[in-house]
Scaffold this active site. Sequence first.
Site, PDB file in Angstrom:
ATOM      1  CG  LEU A 141      -0.116 -14.512  22.496  1.00 47.27           C
ATOM      2  CD1 LEU A 141       0.608 -14.700  23.836  1.00 47.27           C
ATOM      3  CD2 LEU A 141      -1.379 -13.701  22.695  1.00 47.27           C
ATOM      4  CG  ASP A 142       0.573  -8.934  17.862  1.00 41.82           C
ATOM      5  OD1 ASP A 142       0.184  -9.718  16.975  1.00 41.82           O
ATOM      6  OD2 ASP A 142      -0.057  -7.911  18.197  1.00 41.82           O
ATOM      7  CE  LYS A 143      10.736  -9.345  17.901  1.00 44.50           C
ATOM      8  NZ  LYS A 143      11.566  -8.429  17.097  1.00 44.50           N
TER       9      LYS A 143
END
Length: 324
Positions: A141-143
């Site tokens: 998942l993106d940051k």
Amino acid sequence: MSSITKQVIQLSAEVPSELGGQRLDQVAAQLFSEHSRSRLAGWIKDGLLTVDGSVLRPRDIVHGGALLELNAEQESQGEWVAQDIELDIVYEDEHLLVLDKPAGLVVHPAAGHADGTLLNALLHHVPGLENVPRAGIVHRLDKDTTGLMVVAKTLEAHTSLVAQLQARSVSRVYEAVVVGVITSGGKVDAPIGRHGQQRQRMAVVAGGKPAVSHYRVLERFRSHTHTRVKLETGRTHQIRVHMAYVNFPLVGDPVYGGRFRIPPAASPTLIQTLKEFPRQALHARFLELDHPVSGERMKWESPLPDDFVWLLSLLRQDRESFEQ
């Protein structure tokens, strides 16, 4: 730094008659299915997987009754630091764990984020993960995206989960707040690759990897829509890129957000919240997969985080105030 450790793998199996006459790499993949084909082929080439004590090539034919013996060492996958970072674990057994990732947590060490990542936290929680590729992380998942992620705790689970992701049998459903009013659900089938000029960005490009997203409307507001997006593929930034591509970028997306939009005559609180929303409004809400050992179909749901709920409540208030 964590020292490199090695996990000794010793396995043996007799080739059953029904597998006789096939290539060694094909037979090994069936007898030692907890390991990936590529890993087994590497061990064969290195002479670590033998047939009746002899070293063969992956393409050599083996016969029923032959004895396959594997004596290998799986090195830890990197010299990463184990760090005591709190994890919100939703489910865990000896094979896998499912966690709820908060905003702001980078998944994997990279330039600018050498530590303090989810991977560092996982190594502290399960030290044996240094013997699993990428410390068991099979998707990211993106940051600043929140929500559910699955992590493999063993090589066997890792092989199974990667295969399920490739076969598109893992169900990953997200919720997002997008700019613009979507009239009906739809499908985005558009390949994604690196942006031609800006290498940190992804984009819909002719030579990109296949990428498919399905979206549907959960709730409409005056200038925004609460949507549910189901992934068929898992490309980097896929939902962010696809929704921007169909002109419904995510609220708060600093990279793909496009033109800022405020409903006419909106309240100061809503205007400030939309302007200052600190991240892309994206949450991994549902996760469903086959357990890597039992085969049982399992599913999890993560509640929407507080900032997402607050944004929805303000958009709802805004709509209702203009309906009176």
